[in-house]
Write a protein that holds these residues in place. Sequence first.
Motif, PDB file in Angstrom:
ATOM      1  N   LYS A  58       0.899  -0.849   0.020  1.00 42.84           N
ATOM      2  CA  LYS A  58      -0.057   0.447  -0.373  1.00 42.84           C
ATOM      3  C   LYS A  58       1.150   1.374   0.764  1.00 42.84           C
ATOM      4  O   LYS A  58       0.939   1.889  -1.062  1.00 42.84           O
ATOM      5  CB  LYS A  58      -0.929  -0.125   0.939  1.00 42.84           C
ATOM      6  N   GLU A  59       1.987   1.108   0.491  1.00 42.04           N
ATOM      7  CA  GLU A  59       2.962   2.461   0.684  1.00 42.04           C
ATOM      8  C   GLU A  59       3.474   2.444  -0.542  1.00 42.04           C
ATOM      9  O   GLU A  59       3.371   3.741  -1.225  1.00 42.04           O
ATOM     10  CB  GLU A  59       4.179   2.234   1.802  1.00 42.04           C
ATOM     11  N   MET A  60       3.962   1.102  -1.134  1.00 41.95           N
ATOM     12  CA  MET A  60       4.884   1.806  -1.853  1.00 41.95           C
ATOM     13  C   MET A  60       3.445   2.576  -3.666  1.00 41.95           C
ATOM     14  O   MET A  60       3.397   2.603  -3.960  1.00 41.95           O
ATOM     15  CB  MET A  60       5.025   0.115  -2.957  1.00 41.95           C
ATOM     16  N   LEU A  61       2.592   1.892  -3.418  1.00 45.30           N
ATOM     17  CA  LEU A  61       1.191   2.172  -4.132  1.00 45.30           C
ATOM     18  C   LEU A  61       0.878   3.541  -4.257  1.00 45.30           C
ATOM     19  O   LEU A  61       0.938   4.134  -5.103  1.00 45.30           O
ATOM     20  CB  LEU A  61       0.157   1.620  -4.783  1.00 45.30           C
ATOM     21  N   ASP A  62       0.600   4.139  -2.704  1.00 41.68           N
ATOM     22  CA  ASP A  62       0.419   5.543  -2.532  1.00 41.68           C
ATOM     23  C   ASP A  62       1.954   6.354  -3.036  1.00 41.68           C
ATOM     24  O   ASP A  62       1.751   7.117  -3.847  1.00 41.68           O
ATOM     25  CB  ASP A  62       0.558   5.291  -1.046  1.00 41.68           C
ATOM     26  N   ASP A  63       3.448   5.600  -2.877  1.00 37.26           N
ATOM     27  CA  ASP A  63       4.244   6.831  -3.238  1.00 37.26           C
ATOM     28  C   ASP A  63       4.031   7.090  -4.956  1.00 37.26           C
ATOM     29  O   ASP A  63       4.499   8.092  -6.125  1.00 37.26           O
ATOM     30  CB  ASP A  63       5.486   5.865  -2.825  1.00 37.26           C
ATOM     31  N   ILE A  64       3.500   5.518  -6.108  1.00 30.05           N
ATOM     32  CA  ILE A  64       3.362   5.484  -7.454  1.00 30.05           C
ATOM     33  C   ILE A  64       2.373   6.738  -7.530  1.00 30.05           C
ATOM     34  O   ILE A  64       2.735   7.451  -8.513  1.00 30.05           O
ATOM     35  CB  ILE A  64       3.156   4.579  -7.922  1.00 30.05           C
ATOM     36  N   HIS A  65       1.146   7.355  -6.658  1.00 31.57           N
ATOM     37  CA  HIS A  65       0.608   7.487  -7.176  1.00 31.57           C
ATOM     38  C   HIS A  65       0.793   9.382  -6.485  1.00 31.57           C
ATOM     39  O   HIS A  65       0.671  10.099  -7.469  1.00 31.57           O
ATOM     40  CB  HIS A  65      -0.664   7.385  -6.683  1.00 31.57           C
ATOM     41  N   LYS A  66       1.704   9.450  -5.673  1.00 28.57           N
ATOM     42  CA  LYS A  66       1.822  10.711  -5.833  1.00 28.57           C
ATOM     43  C   LYS A  66       3.060  11.240  -6.723  1.00 28.57           C
ATOM     44  O   LYS A  66       3.502  11.973  -7.248  1.00 28.57           O
ATOM     45  CB  LYS A  66       2.719  11.261  -4.123  1.00 28.57           C
ATOM     46  N   ARG A  67       3.629  10.085  -7.422  1.00 21.09           N
ATOM     47  CA  ARG A  67       5.266  10.842  -8.146  1.00 21.09           C
ATOM     48  C   ARG A  67       4.020  11.337 -10.095  1.00 21.09           C
ATOM     49  O   ARG A  67       4.627  11.689 -10.128  1.00 21.09           O
ATOM     50  CB  ARG A  67       5.806   9.568  -8.571  1.00 21.09           C
ATOM     51  N   LYS A  68       3.111  10.300  -9.781  1.00 21.26           N
ATOM     52  CA  LYS A  68       2.258  10.678 -11.330  1.00 21.26           C
ATOM     53  C   LYS A  68       1.795  12.088 -10.790  1.00 21.26           C
ATOM     54  O   LYS A  68       1.450  12.809 -11.860  1.00 21.26           O
ATOM     55  CB  LYS A  68       0.853   9.440 -10.788  1.00 21.26           C
ATOM     56  N   ILE A  69       0.912  12.511  -9.601  1.00 19.80           N
ATOM     57  CA  ILE A  69       0.502  13.268  -9.472  1.00 19.80           C
ATOM     58  C   ILE A  69       1.893  14.829  -9.718  1.00 19.80           C
ATOM     59  O   ILE A  69       1.588  16.049 -10.321  1.00 19.80           O
ATOM     60  CB  ILE A  69       0.118  13.866  -7.988  1.00 19.80           C
ATOM     61  N   ASP A  70       2.841  14.554  -9.030  1.00 19.21           N
ATOM     62  CA  ASP A  70       4.123  15.133  -9.203  1.00 19.21           C
ATOM     63  C   ASP A  70       4.263  15.482 -11.400  1.00 19.21           C
ATOM     64  O   ASP A  70       4.941  16.512 -11.380  1.00 19.21           O
ATOM     65  CB  ASP A  70       5.413  14.457  -8.430  1.00 19.21           C
ATOM     66  N   MET A  71       3.674  14.571 -11.589  1.00 16.55           N
ATOM     67  CA  MET A  71       4.137  14.648 -13.269  1.00 16.55           C
ATOM     68  C   MET A  71       2.874  15.161 -14.292  1.00 16.55           C
ATOM     69  O   MET A  71       3.341  15.520 -15.252  1.00 16.55           O
ATOM     70  CB  MET A  71       4.633  13.339 -13.809  1.00 16.55           C
ATOM     71  N   SER A  72       2.466  15.603 -13.361  1.00 13.74           N
ATOM     72  CA  SER A  72       1.015  16.272 -14.064  1.00 13.74           C
ATOM     73  C   SER A  72       0.539  17.741 -13.818  1.00 13.74           C
ATOM     74  O   SER A  72       0.923  17.929 -12.564  1.00 13.74           O
ATOM     75  CB  SER A  72       0.262  15.305 -12.963  1.00 13.74           C
ATOM     76  N   ASP A  73       0.007  17.737 -14.671  1.00 14.10           N
ATOM     77  CA  ASP A  73      -0.665  19.748 -14.549  1.00 14.10           C
ATOM     78  C   ASP A  73      -1.652  19.557 -13.879  1.00 14.10           C
ATOM     79  O   ASP A  73      -2.114  20.306 -12.522  1.00 14.10           O
ATOM     80  CB  ASP A  73      -1.235  19.987 -16.214  1.00 14.10           C
ATOM     81  N   GLU A  74      -2.576  18.497 -14.177  1.00 15.40           N
ATOM     82  CA  GLU A  74      -3.775  18.370 -12.731  1.00 15.40           C
ATOM     83  C   GLU A  74      -4.297  16.867 -12.281  1.00 15.40           C
ATOM     84  O   GLU A  74      -3.870  16.091 -13.295  1.00 15.40           O
ATOM     85  CB  GLU A  74      -4.575  18.936 -13.450  1.00 15.40           C
TER      86      GLU A  74
END
Length: 64
Positions: free
Chosen positions: A14-30
């Motif tokens: 779960k922690e790994m998936l949460d981190d992946i989602h945050k990295r995807k947010i970092d790469m996004s404009d919205e």
Amino acid sequence: MCRNMDEGTLTRTKEMLDDIHKRKIDMSDEIFVINVGGYIGDSTRSEIAYAIEHGKKVKYLEEE
């Protein structure tokens, strides 16, 4: 609970998936929240807060 994973493995996953989602947010404009029926779960709420903290625009499928 998954039959083949102990509690520690589930927590790390779960922690790994949460981190992946945050990295995807970092790469996004919205981000676009798919909140069918107005439902937003705890993980998604955390991701929305992260996006807002990092200056990302947040759009919703359904108005809050």
